[in-house]
Design a protein around this motif. Sequence first.
Motif, PDB file in Angstrom:
ATOM      1  N   LEU A  20      -9.971  21.850 -26.220  1.00 31.04           N
ATOM      2  CA  LEU A  20      -9.529  22.121 -24.847  1.00 31.04           C
ATOM      3  C   LEU A  20      -8.444  23.185 -24.809  1.00 31.04           C
ATOM      4  O   LEU A  20      -8.432  24.054 -23.920  1.00 31.04           O
ATOM      5  N   VAL A  21      -7.524  23.135 -25.775  1.00 28.83           N
ATOM      6  CA  VAL A  21      -6.465  24.157 -25.831  1.00 28.83           C
ATOM      7  C   VAL A  21      -7.076  25.525 -26.119  1.00 28.83           C
ATOM      8  O   VAL A  21      -6.650  26.544 -25.560  1.00 28.83           O
ATOM      9  N   GLU A  22      -8.071  25.570 -26.995  1.00 30.47           N
ATOM     10  CA  GLU A  22      -8.747  26.840 -27.295  1.00 30.47           C
ATOM     11  C   GLU A  22      -9.391  27.442 -26.050  1.00 30.47           C
ATOM     12  O   GLU A  22      -9.447  28.668 -25.897  1.00 30.47           O
ATOM     13  N   LEU A  23      -9.881  26.580 -25.160  1.00 26.45           N
ATOM     14  CA  LEU A  23     -10.517  27.072 -23.933  1.00 26.45           C
ATOM     15  C   LEU A  23      -9.508  27.692 -22.969  1.00 26.45           C
ATOM     16  O   LEU A  23      -9.889  28.500 -22.111  1.00 26.45           O
ATOM     17  N   LEU A 134     -19.227  17.811 -31.478  1.00 27.30           N
ATOM     18  CA  LEU A 134     -18.137  17.368 -30.605  1.00 27.30           C
ATOM     19  C   LEU A 134     -17.453  18.538 -29.908  1.00 27.30           C
ATOM     20  O   LEU A 134     -17.298  18.508 -28.669  1.00 27.30           O
ATOM     21  N   PRO A 135     -17.031  19.599 -30.617  1.00 31.95           N
ATOM     22  CA  PRO A 135     -16.450  20.747 -29.896  1.00 31.95           C
ATOM     23  C   PRO A 135     -17.426  21.396 -28.919  1.00 31.95           C
ATOM     24  O   PRO A 135     -17.026  21.817 -27.827  1.00 31.95           O
ATOM     25  N   LEU A 136     -18.713  21.474 -29.307  1.00 33.67           N
ATOM     26  CA  LEU A 136     -19.704  22.061 -28.410  1.00 33.67           C
ATOM     27  C   LEU A 136     -19.841  21.241 -27.136  1.00 33.67           C
ATOM     28  O   LEU A 136     -19.911  21.790 -26.020  1.00 33.67           O
ATOM     29  N   GLY A 137     -19.877  19.908 -27.275  1.00 33.85           N
ATOM     30  CA  GLY A 137     -19.962  19.047 -26.099  1.00 33.85           C
ATOM     31  C   GLY A 137     -18.759  19.196 -25.186  1.00 33.85           C
ATOM     32  O   GLY A 137     -18.898  19.248 -23.950  1.00 33.85           O
ATOM     33  N   VAL A 138     -17.569  19.300 -25.769  1.00 32.40           N
ATOM     34  CA  VAL A 138     -16.354  19.475 -24.965  1.00 32.40           C
ATOM     35  C   VAL A 138     -16.393  20.802 -24.226  1.00 32.40           C
ATOM     36  O   VAL A 138     -16.054  20.884 -23.031  1.00 32.40           O
ATOM     37  N   ARG A 139     -16.825  21.861 -24.910  1.00 31.31           N
ATOM     38  CA  ARG A 139     -16.893  23.189 -24.268  1.00 31.31           C
ATOM     39  C   ARG A 139     -17.893  23.196 -23.118  1.00 31.31           C
ATOM     40  O   ARG A 139     -17.628  23.786 -22.061  1.00 31.31           O
ATOM     41  N   ILE A 140     -19.043  22.558 -23.329  1.00 26.85           N
ATOM     42  CA  ILE A 140     -20.064  22.541 -22.276  1.00 26.85           C
ATOM     43  C   ILE A 140     -19.568  21.781 -21.054  1.00 26.85           C
ATOM     44  O   ILE A 140     -19.683  22.253 -19.913  1.00 26.85           O
ATOM     45  N   VAL A 141     -18.985  20.598 -21.268  1.00 25.70           N
ATOM     46  CA  VAL A 141     -18.487  19.787 -20.147  1.00 25.70           C
ATOM     47  C   VAL A 141     -17.362  20.508 -19.410  1.00 25.70           C
ATOM     48  O   VAL A 141     -17.335  20.553 -18.162  1.00 25.70           O
ATOM     49  N   ILE A 159     -26.204  23.422 -16.014  1.00 23.33           N
ATOM     50  CA  ILE A 159     -26.542  22.003 -16.213  1.00 23.33           C
ATOM     51  C   ILE A 159     -28.026  21.849 -16.534  1.00 23.33           C
ATOM     52  O   ILE A 159     -28.399  21.136 -17.480  1.00 23.33           O
ATOM     53  N   ILE A 160     -28.890  22.518 -15.749  1.00 24.33           N
ATOM     54  CA  ILE A 160     -30.336  22.428 -15.985  1.00 24.33           C
ATOM     55  C   ILE A 160     -30.684  22.974 -17.370  1.00 24.33           C
ATOM     56  O   ILE A 160     -31.494  22.399 -18.104  1.00 24.33           O
ATOM     57  N   TRP A 161     -30.055  24.104 -17.731  1.00 24.10           N
ATOM     58  CA  TRP A 161     -30.318  24.689 -19.056  1.00 24.10           C
ATOM     59  C   TRP A 161     -29.873  23.739 -20.166  1.00 24.10           C
ATOM     60  O   TRP A 161     -30.578  23.580 -21.167  1.00 24.10           O
ATOM     61  N   THR A 162     -28.720  23.115 -19.998  1.00 27.57           N
ATOM     62  CA  THR A 162     -28.220  22.189 -21.017  1.00 27.57           C
ATOM     63  C   THR A 162     -29.154  20.996 -21.188  1.00 27.57           C
ATOM     64  O   THR A 162     -29.462  20.590 -22.319  1.00 27.57           O
TER      65      THR A 162
END
Length: 265
Positions: A20-23, A134-141, A159-162
């Motif tokens: 989250l901090v990286e984002l 886990l990082p990918l899921g956090v970035r997507i959400v 969302i549809i693409w995911t």
Amino acid sequence: MKRYKWRLVVMALIVVVLTLVELVIPIFYKHFFDTVSKTGIPRDTATVALLSHYILLVLAANAITWTLFRVALLIHDLLQPTIITNLIESSFAYLIEHSFGFFSNSFIGSLVKRITRLSRAYEVFMERVLWNLLPLGVRIVATITVLFFFNKLIAFILIIWTIAFLALNYLFSLWKLKYDIQRSAVDSEMTASLADGLTNHSSVHLFTGLLFERSRLHEVAKRYRRLRQITWSMASGAEALQGGLMIIVEFLLFYFGIHLWQKGL
């Protein structure tokens, strides 16, 4: 695994926080370059102080992510070898209590291969989940959440693409799994053939079993090569599918983004 539950949870939470901090870091850079590229901005002390403020925020965010990553990596490096060795010891304790008949009807090399494969599978699984999924899921959400507040159309496209991306990969993994299981079984069989032939070296030569052992290994190796080729081809197909989906979503986001920009949205 239960005794390591909380350490795993702490490690996962650290990874979530540092992701989250990286984002947030690109947002600071955006403000910095927006200020620099602004037309007619005075090059006075106030502007320098503002730019310095953004750079300090970037430095602080990078320092936080660096520290959290090192802490998570330290916990990982202390925990993973312990769990792996416990898996090996538990597997050995389970196997060693089997009957004489079990060992007389089983290849020792195959059993050893299965134990080492189990420990290796856990290591790969945890690294993929912790450092990739886990990082990918956090970035997507986080990305979808932010986009939802700015533009719902772009958020719905993502969302549809995911959903499509996850569904296709899940179905593909189920289809590929049966071939992976067959490949693992033949891999164990080939290891057993190698171990059996080399262990009984004297008997093979005394009773002229050399040609039989070589032909048996050749047959197993041929099946192993075939399954390897199939699973590798499947993996290449999956990468091609994922790359195609990435190209499609990139085009759609830019296409609708241009039209939204034209409308001033």
